[in-house]
Structures are given as structure tokens and as C-alpha cells.
Write an enzyme that holds these catalytic residues in place. Structure first.
Site, PDB file in Angstrom:
ATOM      1  N   ARG A  78       0.918  -1.314  -0.223  1.00 21.00           N
ATOM      2  CA  ARG A  78       0.140  -0.052   0.572  1.00 21.00           C
ATOM      3  C   ARG A  78       1.019   0.837   0.005  1.00 21.00           C
ATOM      4  O   ARG A  78       0.620   2.836  -0.158  1.00 21.00           O
ATOM      5  CB  ARG A  78      -0.860  -0.189   1.120  1.00 21.00           C
ATOM      6  N   GLU A 129       1.247  -6.523  13.459  1.00 20.76           N
ATOM      7  CA  GLU A 129       0.261  -6.693  14.387  1.00 20.76           C
ATOM      8  C   GLU A 129      -0.296  -8.067  13.895  1.00 20.76           C
ATOM      9  O   GLU A 129      -1.053  -8.659  14.893  1.00 20.76           O
ATOM     10  CB  GLU A 129      -1.123  -5.950  13.660  1.00 20.76           C
TER      11      GLU A 129
END
Ligand SMILES: O=P(O)(O)OC[C@H]1O[C@H](OP(=O)(O)OP(=O)(O)O)[C@H](O)[C@@H]1O
Ligand SMILES: Nc1ncnc2[nH]cnc12
Length: 176
Positions: free
Chosen positions: A64, A101
Site C-alpha cells: 500500500r 500486528e
């Protein structure tokens, strides 16, 4: 950047609960990418704090960070350098592993991508645990670049990524 533009950007990021695994609320930027006004505001917002910083290269983080990093490089009159997941770059690389994460990963940069002493801005969409950002800072420094800053669309403050980047000028358009 005005509160109206920040609100416009914020409205175009949606929460996807339990993706890619239970307990994670995924911040989906695809509605923002599909809206010209929100996309334009985001690219300008990422570039604005660094316009006077004589940036030589914008480093974008796969995947991204590629989407935002390239137009930010054009805004700043800089070149673009991709920092890719392991095994994707064809020439000699420097690599760095880190925790996410939701997993672990290794990122790489071409060893000769940055002229030593250059001024580098790192761009990504989300700062979560800071693992990716920290790995990017390390790689740019190992490649000989001076990290001028890290510019992200969204900082997930509760994951305390900023604490892993104490010596980096970190800018976020939205902090949650
Ligand atoms: O601060 P961190 O905990 O490191 O997380 C942030 C990173 O996680 C996401 O990338 P991801 O690795 O999911 O890859 P993608 O862009 O290819 O979806 C995001 O785009 C950041 O690069
Ligand atoms: N919650 C999240 N949403 C989107 N991208 C992320 N990267 C790391 N954590 C993320």
C-alpha cells in the site's frame, strides 16, 4: 491541512472487523483510493510537511505504500524507491525481518537504490506496531540514506508504533 479535508479522508477509510484474523480491525483504504477528491487530499497531505525538506527519494513500502509513495515522490520532485517483501527485487539487496500486528515478514531494498547521503522520506498507509516502519528506517540507513521523516495516512496509536521510532519525524494525517 483543513479539518474538512481530514474528515473527507477519514470518511473514506472503512473498518473490517476480524480481518485478516480474529481480533484485528482492518483499516480498508480502497474506498479512499476510488474517490478522486479523497485521494488527492491524501497525497497532498502526506507530502505537505516535507515540501521544504529537499527530499531526494521517497521510499514506499509494499504494497500500500507503493500506491501513495509514487505520487508523493512526484509532488516533492523526488525519485521513488520500492521497499519490497523478501524475494521480489532482482539485484543485490539488504534485508530486514520484523513483526507485524498479524504475523512476521522480511522486507528488502536494492543495496544501490539510494545515493549515500541522500535525503529520504518513507511513506506508508498505516503505522500500527511500527515494525514495518522501523525495518524501513533501518534499511534506508544501512543503504546510506538520511531518514528525514515517515509520513503515513493513519496511525493506530493504541499499538504504540511511535515508541519504536523515537528519532524519526513521524507525521500522520489521522491518529486513532
Ligand atoms: O506498523 P506495522 O505493525 O508494521 O503495520 C503496518 C504495515 O502493515 C500493513 O502492510 P502489510 O504488511 O499488511 O502489507 P500490504 O501493504 O501488502 O497489505 C501496512 O500497509 C503497513 O505497511
Ligand atoms: N489494522 C490494520 N489495518 C490496516 N493495515 C494494517 N497494518 C497493520 N495493522 C493494520
Amino acid at each position: 491541512m483543513t479539518t474538512d479535508l481530514i474528515a473527507l479522508i477519514d470518511r473514506h477509510v472503512r473498518d473490517i472487523p476480524d480481518y485478516p484474523q480474529p481480533g484485528v480491525v482492518f483499516k480498508d483504504i480502497t474506498p479512499l483510493l476510488g474517490d478522486h477528491a479523497a485521494l488527492t487530499a491524501t497525497v497532498r497531505g502526506l507530502a505537505d510537511p516535507f515540501r521544504d525538506e529537499r527530499i531526494d527519494y521517497v521510499v514506499g513500502l509494499e504494497a500500500r505504500g507503493f500506491i501513495f509513495g509514487t505520487p508523493v515522490a512526484l509532488e516533492l520532485g523526488a525519485g521513488f524507491v520500492p521497499l519490497r517483501k523478501a524475494g521480489k527485487l532482482p539485484a543485490r539487496t539488504l534485508s530486514q525481518s520484523y513483526d507485524l500486528e498479524y504475523g512476521t515478514a522480511t522486507v528488502e531494498i536494492h543495496a544501490d537504490a539510494i545515493t549515500p547521503g541522500s535525503r529520504v522520506l518513507i511513506v506508508d498507509d498505516v503505522l500500527a506496531t511500527g515494525g514495518t516502519g522501523h525495518a524501513a528506517v533501518e534499511l534506508v540507513r544501512r543503504a546510506g540514506g538520511n531518514v528525514v521523516g515517515l509520513s503515513v495516512l493513519m496511525e493506530l496509536g493504541f499499538l504504540k508504533g511511535r515508541e519504536r521510532l523515537p528519532d524519526v519525524e513521524l507525521r500522520a494525517l489521522i491518529a486513532l
